[in-house]
Design a protein around this motif. Structure first.
Motif, short mmCIF file in Angstrom:
data_model
loop_
_atom_site.label_atom_id
_atom_site.label_comp_id
_atom_site.label_asym_id
_atom_site.label_seq_id
_atom_site.Cartn_x
_atom_site.Cartn_y
_atom_site.Cartn_z
N GLU A 57 -50.33 15.64 34.05
CA GLU A 57 -49.20 15.73 32.91
C GLU A 57 -48.59 16.81 32.46
N GLU A 58 -48.44 17.94 34.03
CA GLU A 58 -48.02 18.69 34.18
C GLU A 58 -46.37 17.99 34.76
N GLU A 59 -47.04 17.26 35.91
CA GLU A 59 -46.05 16.32 36.68
C GLU A 59 -44.53 15.23 35.54
N MET B 43 -48.81 16.60 25.08
CA MET B 43 -47.88 16.85 26.27
C MET B 43 -46.60 17.71 25.43
N ALA B 44 -46.73 17.75 24.11
CA ALA B 44 -46.01 18.78 24.12
C ALA B 44 -45.59 20.27 24.99
N SER B 45 -47.12 21.11 24.64
CA SER B 45 -47.22 22.10 25.51
C SER B 45 -46.51 22.18 26.62
N PRO B 46 -46.80 21.17 27.00
CA PRO B 46 -46.53 22.01 28.92
C PRO B 46 -44.41 21.25 28.98
N ALA B 47 -44.81 20.47 28.24
CA ALA B 47 -43.35 19.89 28.08
C ALA B 47 -42.17 21.19 27.29
#
Length: 570
Positions: free
Chosen positions: A386-388, A416-420
């Protein structure tokens, strides 16, 4: 406004339904149909005719003048089976209108424009000024011929087919057609068909004395751009000091040029290092530079230093400077919903086709692969990255691309919104596209379990320590709130759900309704309503959502219902 033309009772009924769905519509039904069409043609930007296509063609043919200004026309048959984009597919917006009409009337859109039919973005639909032989270059794109792309920078364009490339050779016989993306005025390098797209990349900073005329400002702006070899069509805005925000000449110049006028405080402008500071604006408005400083604040790269107007017989009343802004990449964080195609929102579809690069989990990419434009670049990775994925999506947007980062449900809910957004800065445009969450989709299957206050808790301790999760579950139990458990149970985590249920059971009756929904909207979907005491946790896995009611929740006709608390239901 959209003009609606109907000649029969069925047509008028369909027109009324369409007007309610779309808004900003007017039904033209006074007098003969031909007169109604002529009146609507003169008053509306678009027309929807509930008539036979042949009749519609005969009625509008004498009115056609220019494809760039004629209204878009959509034709709907008597049975409301088809919405046909008849005239003005791109410039008149008929293709997009056909999609909207079809959705509102549950009809089939019929679009025959070649680029739209095969999913290729029309070169004249990208929102930029277009110059050159659009028809010839578009034919080459559609025919799969090599087409050279020559761009000054990376821009957030939609995906182009693979035959449109930057590495097409031009030193061989039969020079390839070319798509140029540039704010510079330059002659084509070859006699091959060429289309030039003008990105809105230029900013003109303007310093103006009180009472400066629009004519003097316009003349200097246009002369400066032309002498620098820059296209007026690439101008995005004028910029000046706050003290000139209401200057009539500046406002009129911006209106004529079709751009916004943005302003900065004297303090902001004074902090900008400029090549040509001056005492005059410092005395007048409190900053040593207006034109250059404003251009640099809105732009970034100074192309033309400050220059003055040169009116005959009097002093100059305005100065301008030109800067180029760096293209801003675009990151759309898109929620795909629980999986079923009919739960994918229209906005999500649009963003998928707006992007040139899709970043996402491989199984989610597979769900929407058929919706992507030809030539879309795909960056898919497996579980646990996810972070990648988030970093990759942000990096690509920072390079100027149009990127869609996809996830299931809603991108902002355990997705995905949060890590992006933790990675994204102010140098890119970010668009959030909401999706149907697993909790909402489960609730729709189970009945109305979320009718009152409710929370969602993920039972996965991969990112949150179990001590924190347990504390939250206890708080929910004590406050008598409906709870939806995400990530409830896996092969490696089989004790967290029983533990959470036991915590709830300390404050809730064993007969408290519990809803279980598995693989929502997918082929192996199932759901059931049981109780806190009877729930079989072995039926639950990571594709399952578990909803536990509060003390007021109950089963009604096999459905789970949490009362809203209306007095009339007491």
């Amino acid at each position: 406004m959209i003009g609606l033309i109907a000649a029969t009772a069925a047509g008028r009924q369909a027109a009324a339904q369409l007007a309610e769905a779309l808004g900003d519509c007017r039904l033209y039904q006074e007098g003969p149909v031909g007169a109604a069409v002529r009146k609507a043609w003169a008053e509306c930007e678009q027309l929807v005719c509930f008539l036979a296509t042949g009749a519609t063609v005969r009625l509008v043919a004498p009115l056609l003048a220019d494809k760039h200004s004629d209204p878009g026309v959509v034709c709907v048959d008597e049975a409301r089976r088809f919405a046909v984009a008849l005239v003005g597919g791109h410039d008149g917006g008929a293709n997009a209108l056909a999609d909207r009409v079809a959705e509102a009337l549950e009809a089939q859109p019929v679009v025959t424009t070649a680029t739209d039919a095969v999913g290729v973005p029309g070169l004249d639909t990208l929102g930029w000024h277009v110059e050159g032989d659009v028809a010839a270059v578009s034919r080459a794109v559609l025919d799969g011929l090599p087409v050279r792309l020559s761009a000054d920078a990376v821009h957030p364009l939609p995906a182009l087919p693979e035959n449109v490339r930057t590495d097409v050779r031009t030193d061989v016989p039969g020079n390839p057609p070319t798509v140029v993306v540039s704010d510079r005025l330059r002659q084509p390098a070859t006699d091959a068909p060429t289309v030039t797209l003008r990105p809105r990349s230029l900013v003109v900073g303007v310093g103006a004395s009180r009472g400066a005329s629009a004519e003097e400002i316009l003349g200097l702006v246009r002369e400066t751009l032309a002498e620098a070899g820059l296209s007026e069509h690439s101008l995005s805005r004028l910029a000046t000091v706050d003290a000139k925000a209401d200057e009539p000449g500046l406002l009129e110049a911006a209106r004529v040029l079709g751009v916004a006028l943005v302003t900065f405080s004297a303090e902001e402008l004074a902090a900008v290092d400029v090549p040509n500071p001056s005492a005059a604006p410092l005395a007048a408005v409190g900053t040593p530079s207006v034109a250059e400083a404003a251009a640099l604040l809105e732009g970034g790269e100074l192309l033309v230093p400050k220059r003055k107007s040169a009116p005959e017989g009097r002093a100059a009343m305005c100065t301008v400077a030109v800067a180029r802004s760096r293209p801003r990449g675009r990151l759309a964080v898109v929620g795909l919903g629980p999986g079923a195609r009919d739960l994918l929102t229209p906005r999500a579809r649009e963003e998928l086709r707006r992007a040139s690069i899709i970043v996402g989990l491989d199984q989610y990419v597979d769900q929407i692969r058929d919706l992507l434009r030809p030539g879309t670049r795909i960056e898919a990775t497996g579980l646990g990255a996810e972070e990648e994925r988030a970093r990759s999506a942000v990096r690509l947007a920072e390079q100027g691309h149009a990127v869609a980062l996809i996830g299931s449900g809603d991108a902002g809910v355990y997705a995905m919104a949060s890590p992006a957004l933790a990675e994204a800065g102010t140098d890119i445009d970010v668009v959030g596209v909401p999706g149907v969450t697993a909790a909402l989709a489960a609730a729709a299957l189970l009945g109305a379990p979320l009718g009152h206050d409710h929370v969602s808790i993920s039972l996965s301790d991969l990112h949150t320590p179990w001590e924190v999760i347990e504390r939250r579950v206890r708080a929910v139990a004590e406050s008598d709130i409906v709870v939806t458990f995400y990530n409830p149970r896996s092969r490696g985590r089989d004790w967290q759900l029983p533990k959470a249920l036991s915590l709830l059971a300390e404050h809730r009756d064993p007969n408290t309704p519990v809803g279980v929904a598995h693989s929502i909207s997918r082929p192996d979907e199932w759901h059931t309503v049981t109780t806190l005491a009877e729930l079989d946790v072995t039926t639950v896995d990571m594709t399952t959502v578990v909803v536990v009611g509060n003390t007021a929740s109950r089963q009604v006709a096999g459905r789970m219902v949490t009362p809203r608390g209306y007095r009339w239901q007491v």
